[in-house]
Scaffold this motif. Structure first.
Motif, PDB file in Angstrom:
ATOM      1  N   SER A 180       0.948  -1.126   0.065  1.00 41.44           N
ATOM      2  CA  SER A 180       0.038  -0.052  -0.037  1.00 41.44           C
ATOM      3  C   SER A 180       0.937   1.291   0.121  1.00 41.44           C
ATOM      4  N   VAL A 181       0.509   2.175  -0.888  1.00 39.13           N
ATOM      5  CA  VAL A 181       1.217   3.526  -0.853  1.00 39.13           C
ATOM      6  C   VAL A 181       0.792   4.225   0.388  1.00 39.13           C
ATOM      7  N   TYR A 182      -0.234   3.966   1.057  1.00 37.82           N
ATOM      8  CA  TYR A 182      -0.882   4.667   2.236  1.00 37.82           C
ATOM      9  C   TYR A 182      -0.033   4.019   3.605  1.00 37.82           C
ATOM     10  N   ASP A 183       0.520   2.768   3.487  1.00 39.27           N
ATOM     11  CA  ASP A 183       1.208   2.270   4.838  1.00 39.27           C
ATOM     12  C   ASP A 183       2.011   1.092   3.956  1.00 39.27           C
ATOM     13  N   GLY A 184       3.173   1.384   3.785  1.00 39.45           N
ATOM     14  CA  GLY A 184       4.015   0.256   3.133  1.00 39.45           C
ATOM     15  C   GLY A 184       4.046  -1.063   3.879  1.00 39.45           C
ATOM     16  N   ARG A 185       3.884  -1.209   5.004  1.00 36.09           N
ATOM     17  CA  ARG A 185       3.683  -2.488   5.891  1.00 36.09           C
ATOM     18  C   ARG A 185       2.945  -3.206   5.284  1.00 36.09           C
ATOM     19  N   VAL A 186       1.436  -2.743   4.789  1.00 32.55           N
ATOM     20  CA  VAL A 186       0.329  -3.469   4.376  1.00 32.55           C
ATOM     21  C   VAL A 186       0.244  -4.017   2.874  1.00 32.55           C
ATOM     22  N   THR A 187       0.201  -5.321   2.809  1.00 33.25           N
ATOM     23  CA  THR A 187       0.226  -6.214   1.435  1.00 33.25           C
ATOM     24  C   THR A 187      -0.894  -6.477   0.748  1.00 33.25           C
ATOM     25  N   ALA A 188      -1.127  -6.553  -0.310  1.00 34.75           N
ATOM     26  CA  ALA A 188      -2.098  -7.206  -1.203  1.00 34.75           C
ATOM     27  C   ALA A 188      -1.668  -7.974  -2.285  1.00 34.75           C
ATOM     28  N   LEU A 189      -2.510  -9.023  -2.704  1.00 35.44           N
ATOM     29  CA  LEU A 189      -2.134 -10.025  -3.784  1.00 35.44           C
ATOM     30  C   LEU A 189      -2.164  -9.389  -5.067  1.00 35.44           C
ATOM     31  N   GLY A 190      -1.346  -9.647  -5.918  1.00 32.37           N
ATOM     32  CA  GLY A 190      -1.296  -9.126  -7.210  1.00 32.37           C
ATOM     33  C   GLY A 190      -0.751  -7.817  -7.243  1.00 32.37           C
ATOM     34  N   PRO A 191      -0.638  -7.377  -8.815  1.00 33.97           N
ATOM     35  CA  PRO A 191       0.072  -6.228  -8.795  1.00 33.97           C
ATOM     36  C   PRO A 191      -0.525  -5.017  -8.245  1.00 33.97           C
ATOM     37  N   TYR A 192       0.061  -4.018  -8.178  1.00 35.77           N
ATOM     38  CA  TYR A 192      -0.438  -2.679  -7.682  1.00 35.77           C
ATOM     39  C   TYR A 192      -1.046  -1.871  -9.100  1.00 35.77           C
ATOM     40  N   THR A 193      -2.333  -1.707  -8.756  1.00 34.44           N
ATOM     41  CA  THR A 193      -3.147  -0.945  -9.675  1.00 34.44           C
ATOM     42  C   THR A 193      -3.900   0.371  -9.207  1.00 34.44           C
ATOM     43  N   GLY A 194      -3.450   0.882  -8.295  1.00 31.85           N
ATOM     44  CA  GLY A 194      -3.982   2.168  -7.549  1.00 31.85           C
ATOM     45  C   GLY A 194      -4.942   1.803  -6.385  1.00 31.85           C
ATOM     46  N   ASP A 195      -5.891   2.883  -6.039  1.00 37.11           N
ATOM     47  CA  ASP A 195      -6.452   2.890  -5.041  1.00 37.11           C
ATOM     48  C   ASP A 195      -7.614   1.535  -4.809  1.00 37.11           C
ATOM     49  N   GLU A 196      -7.830   1.016  -6.188  1.00 35.35           N
ATOM     50  CA  GLU A 196      -8.910  -0.169  -6.236  1.00 35.35           C
ATOM     51  C   GLU A 196      -8.198  -1.311  -5.443  1.00 35.35           C
ATOM     52  N   ASN A 197      -6.971  -1.514  -5.501  1.00 37.18           N
ATOM     53  CA  ASN A 197      -6.478  -2.751  -4.624  1.00 37.18           C
ATOM     54  C   ASN A 197      -5.165  -2.321  -3.654  1.00 37.18           C
ATOM     55  N   ASP A 198      -5.344  -1.165  -3.571  1.00 41.45           N
ATOM     56  CA  ASP A 198      -4.496  -0.703  -2.421  1.00 41.45           C
ATOM     57  C   ASP A 198      -5.223  -1.069  -1.019  1.00 41.45           C
ATOM     58  N   GLN A 199      -4.660  -1.901  -0.180  1.00 41.88           N
ATOM     59  CA  GLN A 199      -5.013  -2.655   0.591  1.00 41.88           C
ATOM     60  C   GLN A 199      -5.307  -2.036   1.956  1.00 41.88           C
ATOM     61  N   ILE A 200      -4.740  -1.005   2.133  1.00 42.96           N
ATOM     62  CA  ILE A 200      -5.037  -0.066   3.478  1.00 42.96           C
ATOM     63  C   ILE A 200      -6.574   0.752   3.142  1.00 42.96           C
ATOM     64  N   MET A 201      -6.503   1.252   1.735  1.00 47.48           N
ATOM     65  CA  MET A 201      -7.792   1.908   1.628  1.00 47.48           C
ATOM     66  C   MET A 201      -8.863   0.853   1.603  1.00 47.48           C
ATOM     67  N   PHE A 202      -8.706  -0.174   1.074  1.00 49.38           N
ATOM     68  CA  PHE A 202      -9.823  -1.169   1.194  1.00 49.38           C
ATOM     69  C   PHE A 202     -10.010  -1.771   2.697  1.00 49.38           C
ATOM     70  N   GLY A 232       4.070   9.430   9.456  1.00 49.50           N
ATOM     71  CA  GLY A 232       4.180   7.903   9.774  1.00 49.50           C
ATOM     72  C   GLY A 232       5.562   7.581   8.508  1.00 49.50           C
ATOM     73  N   VAL A 233       6.436   6.788   9.304  1.00 51.15           N
ATOM     74  CA  VAL A 233       7.486   6.399   8.781  1.00 51.15           C
ATOM     75  C   VAL A 233       7.361   5.661   7.370  1.00 51.15           C
ATOM     76  N   PHE A 234       6.209   4.725   7.343  1.00 54.60           N
ATOM     77  CA  PHE A 234       5.943   3.926   6.186  1.00 54.60           C
ATOM     78  C   PHE A 234       4.955   4.432   5.048  1.00 54.60           C
ATOM     79  N   ASP A 235       4.771   5.953   5.037  1.00 54.66           N
ATOM     80  CA  ASP A 235       3.765   6.701   4.285  1.00 54.66           C
ATOM     81  C   ASP A 235       4.452   7.291   2.938  1.00 54.66           C
ATOM     82  N   LEU A 236       4.071   6.568   2.011  1.00 55.61           N
ATOM     83  CA  LEU A 236       4.481   7.148   0.563  1.00 55.61           C
ATOM     84  C   LEU A 236       3.729   8.233  -0.012  1.00 55.61           C
ATOM     85  N   GLU A 237       2.402   8.415   0.631  1.00 58.65           N
ATOM     86  CA  GLU A 237       1.520   9.493   0.120  1.00 58.65           C
ATOM     87  C   GLU A 237       2.161  11.086   0.346  1.00 58.65           C
TER      88      GLU A 237
END
Length: 471
Positions: free
Chosen positions: A303-325, A405-410
């Motif tokens: 997640s670009v909002y919290d780099g600790r958090v992962t999702a399955l598959g490639p990154y495609t923006g907010d639609e699969n950004d796990q922290i927003m979900f 936050g130290v893991f914040d990419l936004e």
């Protein structure tokens, strides 16, 4: 509610404040808010009042409200990285700020339940200065109608809320309302520091330490650094970025092949992605690209909002950004249910937790600083830094607290530090600014450990500010 073993009784209010067009006195919009006031306070001139909002632009205040500081909160996992199953009920929040400040959560026009009236064009509110003016008017009306003009005022904004709160610091002063404190959570002030579409060197350089923190967390960093304390690693990376990477960026295509390979090799050690991939990107590593690359071999993205958090598959923006979900849906369900079940607020309107139309139609031009002289232009990015600098320079008692936050990419931590270090302020005013970093992402408070530390730091911030001003 019981906070630190003490019972606190409070009143919650949900409602609207009308915004009027000055020339015609016509109501053009209704801004929704939820406020919390401690019961039994006889002298409100000593009781702080904090106005809080999120960013976007286009985000409602539910994140700061039910995610962080309201007296009721939506539950989260022990480290704030996992999606919990429904139902999404609210519970008492031991980390609420209500024990030392009353709270007003504001949803700007186009978010939450806030809306324009009739056929009035919402674009009159959707812009940098337009938004600041409408929220200034909301605060003025709230203080007047609730008899709180003598209360110590604090402003809290998250993300784009940094731009809004910096503007409010100045514009509220212009109306005769002088905040004592400004609190910024994961803020942005100068959009050029985080603007990826430009591929500007500054935004990339200021994100390298955050890439490093994420690589360290996922154990993708060079083995010699993996066992080191993160703060020690980041100190080394910042020094290298300043002394080696910045000059290399300055050289551009004039850099030698040998030096280019050496820079790519060291960068790969720090940020945990292949050297060849870095060269393919020509060192221009966007946050979205990095989110998809660092765990690509494992079939995951971050997640670009919290780099600790992962999702399955490639990154495609907010639609699969796990922290927003993980948080947007549960928080939206929680706040609508909470308003109906506990605060008896009902409406047939949809609660706009995040309104993409606001962001897409936002007037960024009104936030661009004016040209130095009439015969020049300023084609630069919106920058609220001068608003904050002016508010601080003309008001010695105004204090600013910034949490990142130290893991914040936004809104990376180093982009915030860069903005503060480039404010046009003398040393005595710069000392009015406190910056702290926490073990979390953009919504740093979603990590319960970071949330508790942030609450304690804010409690001390309020105490010091009030003590210095003899409140």
């Amino acid at each position: 509610i019981t906070i630190d073993g003490k019972i606190l009784s409070y009143t919650a209010t949900a409602g609207f404040i009308p915004i009027r067009e000055k020339k015609t006195n016509q109501v053009t919009a209704n801004i929704f808010f939820i406020s919390y006031t401690k019961d039994g306070v006889k002298n409100t001139s000593t009781r702080p009042l904090t106005f809080a909002f999120n960013g976007g632009p286009g985000a409602a205040s539910m994140f700061l409200h039910l995610g962080a500081f309201g007296p009721r909160i939506a539950p989260r996992s022990p480290d704030g990285t996992a999606l919990l199953p429904p139902p999404y009920k609210v519970m008492d929040n031991p980390n609420t700020l209500l024990d030392f400040t009353d709270l007003v959560f504001i949803d700007p026009v186009g978010t939450g339940y806030s809306h324009t009236v009739g056929d009035y064009d919402p674009h009159h509110f959707w812009g940098v200065k337009e938004d600041i003016l409408s929220v200034t008017e909301f605060i003025r009306q709230f203080l007047t109608s609730q008899g709180r003009l003598l209360s110590p005022i604090f402003i809290m904004g998250e993300s784009y809320g940094g731009v809004r709160s910096a503007g409010l610091a100045k514009y509220l002063q212009n109306t005769g309302i002088y905040p004592l404190g400004i609190i910024m959570i994961s803020p942005v002030l100068d959009l050029e520091n985080i603007q990826w579409s430009s591929m500007g060197d500054r935004a990339i350089l200021l994100t390298i330490p955050t890439y490093t923190a994420i690589a360290w967390y996922h154990k993708k960093i060079a083995p010699r650094l993996q066992g080191e304390d993160l703060a020690t690693v980041l100190e080394e990376v910042r020094t290298w970025t300043r002394d080696e990477l910045l000059p290399a960026f300055w050289e551009g295509n004039a850099i030698s092949a040998e030096k280019k390979q050496a820079i790519a090799k060291r960068m790969a050690e720090y940020i945990g992605v292949p050297q060849e991939w870095i060269l393919q990107q020509n060192f221009r590593i966007r946050e979205d690209d990095y989110a998809g690359e660092i765990l690509r071999k494992e079939g995951k993205s971050i997640s670009v909002y919290d780099g600790r958090v992962t999702a399955l598959g490639p990154y495609t923006g907010d639609e699969n950004d796990q922290i927003m979900f993980n948080y947007s849906g549960p928080l939206k369900t929680a706040i609508v249910s909470y308003l109906r079940r506990e605060l008896n607020f009902t409406t047939d309107r949809e609660y706009m937790s995040g309104n993409p139309q606001v962001y897409l139609d936002w007037n960024w031009e009104s936030g661009r600083q004016p040209a130095i002289s009439p015969d020049t232009i300023n084609p630069g990015y919106p920058d609220a830094g001068p608003f904050l600098a002016q508010a601080l320079s003309r008001c010695s008692f105004l204090k600013v607290f910034i949490a990142s936050g130290v893991f914040d990419l936004e809104c990376p931590y180093d982009s915030v530090v860069y903005s503060i270090n480039h404010l046009n302020l003398p040393p005595e005013r710069l000392r009015n600014i406190t910056i702290k970093i926490y073990p979390g992402g953009h919504m740093v408070y979603m990590n319960p450990i970071a949330q508790r530390k942030l609450k304690n730091d804010l409690k001390e911030f309020y105490r010091q500010v009030l003590m210095e001003n003899r409140v």
